[in-house]
Design an enzyme around this catalytic site. Sequence first.
Site, mmCIF file in Angstrom:
data_model
loop_
_atom_site.group_PDB
_atom_site.id
_atom_site.type_symbol
_atom_site.label_atom_id
_atom_site.label_comp_id
_atom_site.label_asym_id
_atom_site.label_seq_id
_atom_site.Cartn_x
_atom_site.Cartn_y
_atom_site.Cartn_z
ATOM 1 N N ARG A 12 -34.528 48.555 61.379
ATOM 2 C CA ARG A 12 -35.110 47.372 62.007
ATOM 3 C C ARG A 12 -36.054 47.845 63.112
ATOM 4 O O ARG A 12 -35.667 48.637 63.974
ATOM 5 C CB ARG A 12 -34.009 46.536 62.619
ATOM 6 C CG ARG A 12 -34.563 45.338 63.308
ATOM 7 C CD ARG A 12 -33.528 44.669 64.130
ATOM 8 N NE ARG A 12 -33.962 43.319 64.406
ATOM 9 C CZ ARG A 12 -33.144 42.335 64.684
ATOM 10 N NH1 ARG A 12 -31.850 42.543 64.708
ATOM 11 N NH2 ARG A 12 -33.610 41.143 64.944
ATOM 12 N N ARG A 26 -33.000 34.494 79.307
ATOM 13 C CA ARG A 26 -34.465 34.358 79.411
ATOM 14 C C ARG A 26 -34.842 32.891 79.636
ATOM 15 O O ARG A 26 -34.242 32.002 79.034
ATOM 16 C CB ARG A 26 -35.135 34.858 78.127
ATOM 17 C CG ARG A 26 -35.118 36.353 77.996
ATOM 18 C CD ARG A 26 -35.674 36.790 76.640
ATOM 19 N NE ARG A 26 -34.701 37.606 75.946
ATOM 20 C CZ ARG A 26 -34.693 37.833 74.639
ATOM 21 N NH1 ARG A 26 -35.624 37.312 73.873
ATOM 22 N NH2 ARG A 26 -33.762 38.578 74.104
ATOM 23 N N GLU A 54 -29.321 39.485 58.778
ATOM 24 C CA GLU A 54 -30.519 40.319 58.894
ATOM 25 C C GLU A 54 -30.313 41.681 58.230
ATOM 26 O O GLU A 54 -31.232 42.235 57.633
ATOM 27 C CB GLU A 54 -30.876 40.478 60.379
ATOM 28 C CG GLU A 54 -31.381 39.170 60.972
ATOM 29 C CD GLU A 54 -31.213 39.086 62.484
ATOM 30 O OE1 GLU A 54 -30.055 39.086 62.960
ATOM 31 O OE2 GLU A 54 -32.230 39.033 63.183
ATOM 32 N N HIS A 99 -37.649 37.575 65.553
ATOM 33 C CA HIS A 99 -36.557 37.079 64.687
ATOM 34 C C HIS A 99 -37.060 36.806 63.269
ATOM 35 O O HIS A 99 -36.465 36.014 62.533
ATOM 36 C CB HIS A 99 -35.947 35.761 65.216
ATOM 37 C CG HIS A 99 -35.149 35.900 66.471
ATOM 38 N ND1 HIS A 99 -35.126 34.932 67.448
ATOM 39 C CD2 HIS A 99 -34.335 36.884 66.915
ATOM 40 C CE1 HIS A 99 -34.338 35.318 68.431
ATOM 41 N NE2 HIS A 99 -33.847 36.509 68.144
ATOM 42 N N ASN A 124 -29.982 49.718 63.106
ATOM 43 C CA ASN A 124 -30.542 48.725 64.029
ATOM 44 C C ASN A 124 -30.360 49.242 65.457
ATOM 45 O O ASN A 124 -29.252 49.215 65.990
ATOM 46 C CB ASN A 124 -29.811 47.390 63.824
ATOM 47 C CG ASN A 124 -30.377 46.284 64.686
ATOM 48 O OD1 ASN A 124 -31.248 46.513 65.536
ATOM 49 N ND2 ASN A 124 -29.870 45.084 64.500
#
Length: 395
Positions: free
Chosen positions: A86, A236, A380, A175, A9
């Site tokens: 990923r 964000r 994940e 996601h 990842n």
Amino acid sequence: MTKSILVVNCGSSSLKLALFDENEKKIASASAERLNSNDASARIDSDERIVALPKGADHKQALQVLVSTLRERQMMPDTPTSVGHRVVHGGETFREAVLINNDVISAIKDCASLAPLHNPVALAGIEATLEQFPDTPQIAVFDTAYHQTLAPRAYLYALPESYYRDWSVRRYGFHGISHFFMANEAAKRLDRTPATTSIISAHLGNGCSITAIKDGLSVDTSMGLTPLEGLVMGTRSGDIDPSIFSYLCSRGMSLSEVHRALNHESGLLGISGQTNDMRTLCDLADHGHEPSALAIEIFCFRLAKYVGAMMASLNQLDALVFTGGIGENSSRVREKTLSHLGLLGFGIDADMNEHHGGYSDGRIDDTASRFPVLVIPTNEELVIAREATRLAANV
Ligand code: ADP
């Protein structure tokens, strides 16, 4: 020899490795941070010792060093059975995980304009592992792929249609790996099959997104062309009036300054003026710091509004699911969010919520709630390992 699956990842300045055995048990993990800077550092997770990296090490160097350290410490075989990567952006090209070949690599490069910070580093990770393990099947798993089932009404912006046709401007969603895991895990916990289960999945980490999942498929999601849209996040802004962009430019900010502010200086950090970390914000709020309390309020209120919005895509709701660092751990965020949703019939059990849904199935709804509410830890890496095993079996 037993099978092992390496999960890679690559973040914009970080690298995480995880190694699974054939029984889906994580047998080792390692990470590197602050890559491409003088402070680049790396570690094997089960070990206190720092792994030395060259100054300014990039993703490729970090991967080589970590793999050889894991091998030296006999935590990893010379060659894994498969490698899963990923990849953040698969555009409209990738609707599911794929075995990596030259065509896939070029297509990931083509998507890089949509994820300039992320896809190039994922490619660096792919190239480095291809060099290290040239005969091992490598698989790409995309954050966007799960959302490719969105209908045009959910993925198109109300913009001139040529923007979509000529420049691929649409909502992609992110996601997806986590939301897919939630669809399956929630169904399992509710003793249902994913294909007949509809949920709303709220992934609340540093980045936050919420997805409506109908009969196992993503039908609406809050992130858009980029991961900036939607919920309030750590740094964000999430949704804002797009005119704020030009207004701030008229006040003297440059385009890149506004872009930076919305991505890195806004959200929980911007409102509180202190931190993007929810744990610290909760402590500050408990000590009377009002901007921190307000940041938590705004975060939860926006989230509650989005839960309502996601219901427009569903004709049944089998569970609302919280996951990610905040979703899994913050009873305050879950309680505050659900306090706005009484009219829709959501109810929360204070004690179960406090225990983070720790009673076996993760349920935190009270007996009067119209809908089950679950807390489910995301995984994940496991999804990527499973996809790598599935696709490598056909090689
Ligand atoms: P990332 O998106 O980087 O993977 P995580 O999923 O780890 O991030 O989530 C990080 C967020 O989770 C941070 O805001 C952190 O403060 C929050 N978090 C972790 N543990 C707790 C906790 N016990 N209470 C409140 N927030 C927490």
